[in-house]
Design a protein around this motif. Structure first.
Motif, PDB file in Angstrom:
ATOM      1  N   LEU A 127     -14.666   1.514  17.318  1.00 57.53           N
ATOM      2  CA  LEU A 127     -15.810   2.108  18.009  1.00 57.53           C
ATOM      3  C   LEU A 127     -15.606   3.613  18.201  1.00 57.53           C
ATOM      4  O   LEU A 127     -16.530   4.417  18.003  1.00 57.53           O
TER       5      LEU A 127
ATOM      6  N   GLY B  49     -18.481   4.617  15.927  1.00 55.19           N
ATOM      7  CA  GLY B  49     -19.697   4.453  16.700  1.00 55.19           C
ATOM      8  C   GLY B  49     -20.172   3.011  16.781  1.00 55.19           C
ATOM      9  O   GLY B  49     -19.648   2.109  16.121  1.00 55.19           O
ATOM     10  N   GLU B  50     -21.220   2.805  17.575  1.00 55.14           N
ATOM     11  CA  GLU B  50     -21.668   1.453  17.923  1.00 55.14           C
ATOM     12  C   GLU B  50     -22.253   0.684  16.745  1.00 55.14           C
ATOM     13  O   GLU B  50     -21.885  -0.473  16.510  1.00 55.14           O
ATOM     14  N   GLU B  51     -23.190   1.269  16.013  1.00 56.89           N
ATOM     15  CA  GLU B  51     -23.860   0.531  14.947  1.00 56.89           C
ATOM     16  C   GLU B  51     -22.894   0.138  13.839  1.00 56.89           C
ATOM     17  O   GLU B  51     -22.932  -0.989  13.329  1.00 56.89           O
TER      18      GLU B  51
ATOM     19  N   THR C 120     -19.741  -0.315  14.140  1.00 59.97           N
ATOM     20  CA  THR C 120     -18.812  -1.326  14.658  1.00 59.97           C
ATOM     21  C   THR C 120     -19.479  -2.695  14.710  1.00 59.97           C
ATOM     22  O   THR C 120     -18.849  -3.719  14.383  1.00 59.97           O
ATOM     23  N   ARG C 121     -20.749  -2.751  15.075  1.00 56.36           N
ATOM     24  CA  ARG C 121     -21.466  -4.031  15.054  1.00 56.36           C
ATOM     25  C   ARG C 121     -21.514  -4.599  13.632  1.00 56.36           C
ATOM     26  O   ARG C 121     -21.248  -5.786  13.408  1.00 56.36           O
TER      27      ARG C 121
ATOM     28  N   LEU D  78     -13.129   2.486  26.282  1.00 55.95           N
ATOM     29  CA  LEU D  78     -14.170   1.892  25.438  1.00 55.95           C
ATOM     30  C   LEU D  78     -14.113   0.368  25.382  1.00 55.95           C
ATOM     31  O   LEU D  78     -14.981  -0.254  24.758  1.00 55.95           O
TER      32      LEU D  78
ATOM     33  N   GLN E  32     -17.344  -1.710  26.284  1.00 56.78           N
ATOM     34  CA  GLN E  32     -18.369  -1.613  25.249  1.00 56.78           C
ATOM     35  C   GLN E  32     -17.977  -2.423  24.016  1.00 56.78           C
ATOM     36  O   GLN E  32     -18.815  -3.075  23.393  1.00 56.78           O
ATOM     37  N   ALA E  33     -16.688  -2.394  23.675  1.00 53.36           N
ATOM     38  CA  ALA E  33     -16.202  -3.173  22.534  1.00 53.36           C
ATOM     39  C   ALA E  33     -16.380  -4.662  22.777  1.00 53.36           C
ATOM     40  O   ALA E  33     -16.845  -5.406  21.896  1.00 53.36           O
TER      41      ALA E  33
ATOM     42  N   ASP F  35     -18.527  -6.065  24.710  1.00 57.77           N
ATOM     43  CA  ASP F  35     -19.954  -6.354  24.682  1.00 57.77           C
ATOM     44  C   ASP F  35     -20.441  -6.540  23.244  1.00 57.77           C
ATOM     45  O   ASP F  35     -21.234  -7.458  22.955  1.00 57.77           O
ATOM     46  N   LEU F  36     -19.977  -5.696  22.323  1.00 58.00           N
ATOM     47  CA  LEU F  36     -20.371  -5.836  20.927  1.00 58.00           C
ATOM     48  C   LEU F  36     -19.849  -7.137  20.319  1.00 58.00           C
ATOM     49  O   LEU F  36     -20.564  -7.806  19.557  1.00 58.00           O
TER      50      LEU F  36
END
Length: 332
Positions: free
Chosen positions: A167, A171-173, A175-176, A317, A320-321, A323-324
């Motif tokens: 992440l 970044g978020e996208e 990583t998803r 982080l 957030q990790a 959560d993903l």
């Protein structure tokens, strides 16, 4: 009056001896850290009282509050170190000896410090995976690995930290998408521990698995598990714009710390050359102090460049990790 005076003098004389102790709450198994404590006591005369706290470390310290007997916390993984800091049960450690710990391997407010490191690597089948075929963490999402990966649950601290590092890099996208790709490549639902994944490779159920380096040392010393270890080799993947992900075992001082001076002496000892050697060899991990050699076994696994991402950033982080990981239902 004389008996009372004599008793008082005897008590006063005994107090310094009783004070020569330090109390440790540890997530680590006693046999993994006792050699350290024995060496410290032999050098200083200070007794180390260690309590193994497998679960509920934060809750126990919060319940004890200022009356807690614990001086130090020994634990593994940046996530757990972050938890004790966030819970407000630690205090900063200021000591010149801790300059030996690289900046990326301690909290930016000095609430915790790494003592050893371990790499999050790939165990690869010697028979079914060519040398050099595993290159990056990002590559694990490539469809070429479809049906060939096994892993423990990704909600485990070790994989949450790896995801947090991804992440930070991408970044978020991205990583998803990465998580979805790895999930699609799994040969089975996530289960077991890191050594169970190596057993699955040995049994032909998968070809590669994520794991921590030190498990190789543990398996090689076990009569049954040695065959699992012999069936794989360690590969050191990197992030595309970084190095190999590392995590830590570390130390933090509690807010209460009734034996603070003795606790500081133990912390100083833990970053000494002698303790770094003992700790790293006993646990098959890497010393954090520059100039302390790895054990012969650990050195045989090869060289790698550790990612220079600060562990404090990974710790920040991790929510957030997680959560993903839950959003993509990785473990479902």
């Amino acid at each position: 009056m004389r008996p009372l005076l004599l008793a008082s003098l005897m008590t006063a004389t005994a107090l310094p001896a009783l004070a020569q102790e330090v109390n440790v709450y540890s997530h680590r198994q006693p046999e993994l850290i006792q050699p350290l404590f024995d060496a410290f006591t032999a050098e200083t005369g200070i007794t180390v009282n260690s309590s193994f706290v497998d679960k509920g470390m934060v809750e126990r310290l919060q319940a004890e509050g200022a009356r807690s007997p614990a001086d130090l916390i020994l634990t593994v993984d940046v996530a757990r170190l972050g938890e004790v800091k966030d819970a407000g049960v630690t205090q900063p450690i200021e000591d010149e000896a801790l300059a030996a710990v690289p900046a990326a391997l301690h909290d930016d407010e000095n609430q915790w410090f790494a003592l050893t490191t371990r790499a999050r690597i790939v165990y690869a089948s010697k028979e079914r995976v060519a040398e050099g075929e595993v290159t990056t963490y990002e590559d694990l999402a490539d469809p070429k690995w479809r049906g060939r990966i096994c892993t423990r649950v990704f909600t485990h601290d070790y994989n949450v930290a790896l995801t947090a590092a991804h992440l930070a890099h991408h970044g978020e996208e991205a990583t998803r998408t990465w998580l979805e790709g790895i999930k699609a490549n799994l040969t089975r639902k996530p289960e077991g521990g890191d050594r169970d994944q190596v057993k699955a490779i040995w049994a032909g159920e998968c070809d590669i698995a994520l794991g921590n380096t030190y498990y190789m040392g543990q398996m090689l010393s076990d009569d049954e598990q040695k065959a699992w270890a012999d069936s794989v080799r360690i590969e050191f993947p990197t992030f595309q714009d970084g190095g190999t992900h590392v995590n830590v075992s570390g130390v933090a001082m509690t807010s209460a710390a009734p034996n603070r001076e003795n606790a500081l002496k133990l912390v100083e000892f833990l970053v000494s050359d002698e303790a770094q050697r003992i700790y790293a060899e006993t646990n098959h991990e890497f010393p954090v102090k520059e100039g302390v050699a790895r054990s012969e076994l650990v050195a045989s696994w090869g060289e790698f460049t550790a990612d220079d991402l600060a562990l404090s950033e990974i710790s920040d982080l991790r929510p957030q990790a997680l959560d993903l990981i839950e959003q993509v239902n990785f473990d479902g």
